[in-house]
Design a protein around this motif. Structure first.
Motif, PDB file in Angstrom:
ATOM      1  N   HIS A 148     -59.588  99.232  -9.050  1.00  0.00           N
ATOM      2  CA  HIS A 148     -60.856  99.674  -9.704  1.00  0.00           C
ATOM      3  C   HIS A 148     -61.437  98.462 -10.242  1.00  0.00           C
ATOM      4  N   ALA A 149     -60.759  97.404 -10.835  1.00  0.00           N
ATOM      5  CA  ALA A 149     -61.371  96.457 -11.751  1.00  0.00           C
ATOM      6  C   ALA A 149     -61.675  95.158 -10.774  1.00  0.00           C
ATOM      7  N   GLY A 150     -60.814  95.152  -9.630  1.00  0.00           N
ATOM      8  CA  GLY A 150     -60.786  93.943  -9.032  1.00  0.00           C
ATOM      9  C   GLY A 150     -60.945  94.023  -7.442  1.00  0.00           C
ATOM     10  N   ILE A 151     -59.849  94.738  -6.780  1.00  0.00           N
ATOM     11  CA  ILE A 151     -59.820  94.870  -5.380  1.00  0.00           C
ATOM     12  C   ILE A 151     -61.235  95.554  -4.817  1.00  0.00           C
ATOM     13  N   VAL A 152     -61.589  96.524  -5.556  1.00  0.00           N
ATOM     14  CA  VAL A 152     -62.837  97.061  -4.639  1.00  0.00           C
ATOM     15  C   VAL A 152     -64.027  96.568  -4.799  1.00  0.00           C
ATOM     16  N   ASN A 153     -64.030  95.412  -5.527  1.00  0.00           N
ATOM     17  CA  ASN A 153     -65.204  94.278  -5.620  1.00  0.00           C
ATOM     18  C   ASN A 153     -65.218  93.350  -4.499  1.00  0.00           C
ATOM     19  N   ALA A 154     -64.462  93.409  -3.520  1.00  0.00           N
ATOM     20  CA  ALA A 154     -64.587  92.525  -2.751  1.00  0.00           C
ATOM     21  C   ALA A 154     -65.711  92.475  -1.582  1.00  0.00           C
ATOM     22  N   GLY A 155     -66.480  93.647  -1.656  1.00  0.00           N
ATOM     23  CA  GLY A 155     -67.579  93.842  -0.806  1.00  0.00           C
ATOM     24  C   GLY A 155     -68.872  92.831  -1.330  1.00  0.00           C
ATOM     25  N   LYS A 178     -59.762 111.014 -11.058  1.00  0.00           N
ATOM     26  CA  LYS A 178     -60.606 111.218  -9.854  1.00  0.00           C
ATOM     27  C   LYS A 178     -62.265 110.871 -10.535  1.00  0.00           C
ATOM     28  N   ALA A 179     -62.581 111.416 -11.540  1.00  0.00           N
ATOM     29  CA  ALA A 179     -64.051 111.162 -11.978  1.00  0.00           C
ATOM     30  C   ALA A 179     -64.218 109.728 -12.272  1.00  0.00           C
ATOM     31  N   LEU A 180     -63.210 108.836 -12.582  1.00  0.00           N
ATOM     32  CA  LEU A 180     -63.016 107.379 -12.426  1.00  0.00           C
ATOM     33  C   LEU A 180     -63.413 106.797 -11.322  1.00  0.00           C
ATOM     34  N   GLY A 181     -62.691 107.395 -10.393  1.00  0.00           N
ATOM     35  CA  GLY A 181     -62.864 107.002  -9.028  1.00  0.00           C
ATOM     36  C   GLY A 181     -64.090 107.192  -8.450  1.00  0.00           C
ATOM     37  N   TYR A 182     -64.987 108.073  -8.571  1.00  0.00           N
ATOM     38  CA  TYR A 182     -66.228 108.563  -8.196  1.00  0.00           C
ATOM     39  C   TYR A 182     -67.332 107.580  -9.043  1.00  0.00           C
TER      40      TYR A 182
END
Length: 559
Positions: A249-256, A300-304
């Motif tokens: 959540h801090a790095g990998i998902v920022n790839a876009g 899960k709340a943090l995921g959304y």
């Protein structure tokens, strides 16, 4: 000195090899090898970033003649420093957190390989290196999320992530092939020079090269950054270890956001692609934020929440604010990583004390009680309309006088205005013994945040895109038709005014509140609690695909 960029991915790779070879003999102490080398990697990344800030020219270092290269430029050094810093923190946290877990050494090996892949991805100087790193990140994440191979749900949802990532790899591969076919080179600098000199180049079937390639890259970015409707994998990956959730959540998902910034020299020559990015980002931000508020599970709340933030990031890119998206993803990565690493402590505290704090926010949102003390609604409405827009325009005007001449920037200001208005509106609705003091504190906090955000975002703009003409071209590419622009601004203003009129009407006729209104709210709650039925849709699609596969299997078996 700039050649140190080559060693950034090499050091974590060496750490992975040493950790794997020595884990049998050293036991838990093998983590110190990973942490020590990660610290050295972070120090080198900081040195390279400092060199870039001090004005060292951009450079490319190659192992091969046309591929196998790495870039030394502001985007690569900045992101390498962020990645190495966050991965170092995650390793330190994992030393004790994973102490009782099986596969302790394997976990640190995977963390090292992930760090090497991420650094290689942000610093790749050619398409082959970029594709290899892009693919490796997805594969290693699959193994990290499924680290506990005894958990069926962990395996299931890590496989969801794996499939979504593979879906996002295909457009990227096609885009790379089209660019090589048009330019005859894998080098990113050669490709960007070609596009700058031939912005109207075409590819197969007479399609525009820039429009086609940027569309494909955008789809890849949507899959990696959990944009609607490719978001469903993100909130369901919580079965993985908490350090992995923090890293993801801090790095990998920022790839876009990173990949769109890397291909900014192509996006700048597009017509409508940035508008689609804005629309997808806006929908994702709204849905992610709404679903976050309806979750009872903290992770899960943090995921959304991450999904909503990724929507904001893509939305900023769609407005031409590329550098602002980088600042956004870094800021989000730092606070979301901290939240995930603290989630375990919060869960433990909640288990010991299941009482919910009855503060003003709880009583307003959950119990829906009206505040005891209210100020005249008309005065509060005027404050919400005037204060945010004055603060936002003043902050941007003093930093860059011509900023308000850019259409994308104006839309960004309006979103800030809406956010500030919503904040003040919520303050008005909350119960407080001294509402004016609370409003003053919130306005002061809003001013501080806006000024800090503005100054830092302009600093990022100067660092990442020092060419003023190129920056202006990005905003111009994100510009929309004047009629649509005025319509959008008018709709936003009308929504705020209608909201306040509704507040006035509700308070004046509160006793006659109809049951129809409650019925609407219940239907909306059902829709949100079922996550807009997206999981049901994907589950149904999965069953149909399995049934189709079974039929095909029978058919081919008997043929």
């Amino acid at each position: 000195m700039e050649e140190l960029i080559k060693y950034l991915p090499a050091l974590p790779l060496v750490s992975a090899i040493l950790t794997h070879l020595l884990s049998q003999n050293m036991g838990r102490a093998v983590s110190q090898i990973s942490i020590g080398i990660a610290t050295l990697t972070f120090v080198i990344a900081v040195v390279l970033f400092a060199l870039n800030v001090s004005g060292a020219p951009n450079a490319v270092y190659s192992w091969g003649s046309n591929w196998g290269s790495m870039m030394f430029d502001p985007l690569s050094t900045l992101m390498a420093m962020v990645i190495s810093g966050i991965s170092l923190i995650v390793r330190v946290y994992s030393v004790r957190y994973m102490a009782e877990e099986a596969g302790y050494g394997r976990f640190f090996v995977l963390l090292d390989l992930m760090a090497a892949s991420l650094i290689l991805m942000v610093a790749a100087g050619d398409l082959i290196m970029l594709l290899v790193a892009w693919h490796l990140v997805g594969v290693i994440l699959y193994f990290l999320l499924g680290h506990d191979n005894r958990s069926h749900s962990a395996f299931r949802y890590s496989f969801w992530t794996f499939i979504t990532y593979r879906f996002g790899d295909v457009p990227m591969v096609i885009a790379a092939v089209l660019l090589f076919q048009a330019t005859g080179s894998w080098s990113l600098n050669v490709i960007f020079d070609f596009v700058a000199q031939n912005p109207d180049a075409t590819t197969y079937f007479g399609l525009s090269l820039t429009e086609t390639v940027s569309s494909l890259i955008a789809v890849s970015a949507f899959a990696r950054s959990a944009q609607f409707i490719l978001h469903i994998w993100l909130p369901y990956t919580m079965e993985g270890p908490t350090p992995v959730s923090a890293l993801m959540h801090a790095g990998i998902v920022n790839a876009g956001g990173i990949i769109i910034n890397r291909f900014a020299p192509i996006f700048v020559h597009t017509n409508d692609i940035l508008h689609w990015l804005f629309i997808v980002g806006l929908i994702t931000a709204v849905i992610g934020s709404v679903l976050m508020l309806s979750q009872s599970d903290i992770k899960k709340a943090l995921g959304y929440s991450t999904m909503g933030q990724m929507g904001f990031m893509i939305m900023e890119v769609g407005l031409g604010a590329f550098s602002l998206a980088i600042f956004h993803l870094i800021a989000h990565g730092l606070f979301k990583g901290t939240l995930f690493l603290s989630a375990g402590n919060v869960i433990g505290e909640a288990r010991n004390n299941d009482g919910i704090p009855k503060d003003d926010l709880y009583t307003f949102i959950v119990e829906r009680r009206s505040p005891k003390v209210r100020q005249p609604w008309l005065i509060m409405a005027m404050i919400t309309l005037i204060v945010p827009v004055v603060v936002l325009f003043a902050a941007h005007y003093f930093v860059s006088a011509d900023f308000i001449q850019k259409q994308g920037a104006i839309i960004l200001l309006f979103f800030g205005w809406v956010t500030g208005a919503q904040l003040l509106f919520s303050t008005y609705s909350m119960r407080s013994s001294n509402p004016w003091r609370l409003i003053a504190l919130i306005v002061f906090s809003f001013i501080v945040v806006v000024i800090g955000y503005t100054v830092i975002s302009h600093a990022f703009d100067s660092f990442l895109y020092p060419d003023q003409q190129f920056g202006d071209q990005l905003y111009a590419a994100a510009g929309i038709d004047l009629g649509w622009f005025i319509t959008l601004i008018s709709v936003l203003a009308i929504i705020i005014i209608i909201g306040w009129l509704r507040v006035y009407y509700t308070h004046s006729t509160y006793a006659n509140k109809s049951s129809k209104q409650s019925h609407v709210w219940m239907n909306f709650y059902a829709l949100v609690s079922r996550e807009f039925y997206m999981t049901d849709l994907f589950a149904s699609l999965n069953r149909k695909l399995l049934a189709l596969a079974a039929k095909l299997n029978v058919w081919f078996k008997w043929c």
